[in-house]
Write a protein that holds these residues in place. Structure first.
Motif, short mmCIF file in Angstrom:
data_model
loop_
_atom_site.label_atom_id
_atom_site.label_comp_id
_atom_site.label_asym_id
_atom_site.label_seq_id
_atom_site.Cartn_x
_atom_site.Cartn_y
_atom_site.Cartn_z
N THR A 61 -40.78 -101.90 -61.13
CA THR A 61 -41.38 -103.22 -61.34
C THR A 61 -42.87 -103.15 -61.62
N ASP A 67 -42.59 -101.49 -67.85
CA ASP A 67 -42.92 -102.56 -66.90
C ASP A 67 -43.95 -102.09 -65.89
N GLU A 123 -24.50 -101.71 -64.34
CA GLU A 123 -25.22 -101.88 -63.08
C GLU A 123 -26.67 -102.20 -63.38
N SER A 124 -27.29 -103.03 -62.54
CA SER A 124 -28.72 -103.37 -62.70
C SER A 124 -28.99 -103.93 -64.09
N ALA A 125 -28.21 -104.93 -64.48
CA ALA A 125 -28.32 -105.47 -65.83
C ALA A 125 -29.60 -106.25 -66.07
N THR A 126 -30.40 -106.49 -65.02
CA THR A 126 -31.66 -107.21 -65.21
C THR A 126 -32.78 -106.29 -65.67
N THR A 127 -32.56 -104.97 -65.66
CA THR A 127 -33.58 -104.04 -66.11
C THR A 127 -33.39 -103.75 -67.59
N GLN A 146 -24.35 -105.79 -59.28
CA GLN A 146 -25.71 -105.97 -58.79
C GLN A 146 -25.75 -105.63 -57.30
N PHE A 156 -20.66 -106.95 -64.52
CA PHE A 156 -21.96 -106.56 -64.00
C PHE A 156 -21.87 -106.28 -62.51
N THR A 188 -29.66 -103.35 -69.92
CA THR A 188 -29.42 -104.54 -70.75
C THR A 188 -29.44 -104.18 -72.23
#
Length: 339
Positions: A225, A251, A74-78, A105, A103, A82
């Motif tokens: 973010t 981040d 889940e939330s593979a962009t963080t 999202q 994945f 990842t």
């Protein structure tokens, strides 16, 4: 080693070179416990010399296992999820396993049930879940999976196997570092508190701060973010009473430093900043970021070790909590003099 255009070596050639039977080679490939170490070494040397790579299909037929691990992310962009996926893939390959991943999202059409069904249909031997939200874990409890399930989460679980980087100890390292510098008024900029790691870091911060007698301040809850932390810093009109900020991920820490700079505040002269993760960028921002490093490589190895033990019905190794470490750079220093 086999070259392009040359017939691939087979298990009987390995056996001949090692001076053993092909069944012994098979047992070595499948980590059978009753193999002499000298025999295992000869077989491994023969495998390396010939460049032999076992067929996953043949291994599946021989062992009734697919040698495939499913990973639900889940939330593979963080950064954390990842990095965990990459680490599991690397460790699995080193152990002779393949990885299939799905994945999830926010707003995606696929449901957790559909994602699990897809992985199970591929014949995975076990499932690793990198689902950082408490709601996702609740969804998973309602799904009958049928294979061992490991969840990457900060607390042990009565239903699932668990492995984690020690969030509490990592947070304690950050607080202790700031206290050792002389800080006694520290703000915590947290991640979203429906994330298990963010909640664990937030609770650990309060507990460690209390043990040091540090002033209790309400946390500021962010969204992971850099933009959020940047806007928060831009809203600071005058130098605050607190002298340091412990930020729940790098981040946000980078965004915070940027926003403070634009408001005319200096890091670390006016405010010290400590992050969490040690992303590759952390050592290149100005000033380079003091942070807590999560060892994702060790996390991946431990996940695969635990899952293999579960698949093979062996005792689960006690490797479920991976140590973190503080990486001291230029964004933290002794506190400014306060009135």
């Amino acid at each position: 080693m086999a070259s392009p255009g040359v017939e691939k070596p087979n298990i009987r050639q390995v056996a001949q070179l090692a001076g053993v039977s092909h069944m012994t080679v098979s047992r070595v490939l499948n980590d059978h416990p009753n193999i002499r170490e000298s025999t295992r070494r000869r077989v491994e040397e023969a495998i390396e010399e010939l460049g032999y790579r076992p067929s996953l299909t043949a291994r599946a037929l021989a062992t009734q296992r697919s040698h495939r691990i499913g990973v639900l992310v889940e939330s593979a962009t963080t950064f954390g999820p990842t990095s965990t996926l990459y680490a599991v893939e690397s460790a699995a390959r080193a152990s002779g396993y393949e990885v299939s991943s799905v994945f999830l999202q926010a707003g995606a059409k696929i449901t957790p049930q559909e994602a699990v069904d897809h992985l199970v249909a591929l014949g995975v031997d076990a499932l690793c879940v990198v689902a950082p939200r408490s709601s996702s874990i609740a969804d998973l409890r309602r799904i009958a999976v049928g294979v061992p399930v490991l969840v990457v989460k900060p607390d042990k679980d009565p239903t699932f196997l668990t492995v984690t980087v020690d969030q509490r100890a990592g947070t304690a390292l950050a607080v202790d570092h700031l206290v050792a510098l002389g800080h006694r008024d520290i703000l915590h900029l947290a991640g979203p508190l429906d994330w298990l790691d963010a909640r664990s870091r937030e609770r650990a911060f309060h507990a460690r701060a209390k043990s040091w007698g540090i002033r209790e301040r309400p946390v500021v809850v962010g969204d992971w973010t850099a933009d959020f932390a940047y806007e928060f810093a831009r809203g600071i009109r005058e130098l605050p009473e607190y002298t340091a900020v412990f930020v729940a991920n790098d981040d946000m820490a980078v965004g915070l430093v940027h926003g403070l700079h634009e408001r005319g505040f200096s890091v670390p002269d006016d405010l010290s900043v400590v992050g969490f993760d040690d992303i590759p960028l952390a050592r290149h921002v100005i000033p380079p970021l003091t942070t807590v490093r999560q060892n994702f490589d060790a996390l991946g190895v431990s996940i695969v070790e635990v899952l293999r033990a579960a698949i093979e019905e062996r005792e689960i190794p006690d490797v479920t909590r991976i140590s973190a470490e503080i990486v001291t750079r230029a964004s933290s220093a002794r506190p400014r003099k306060t009135a």
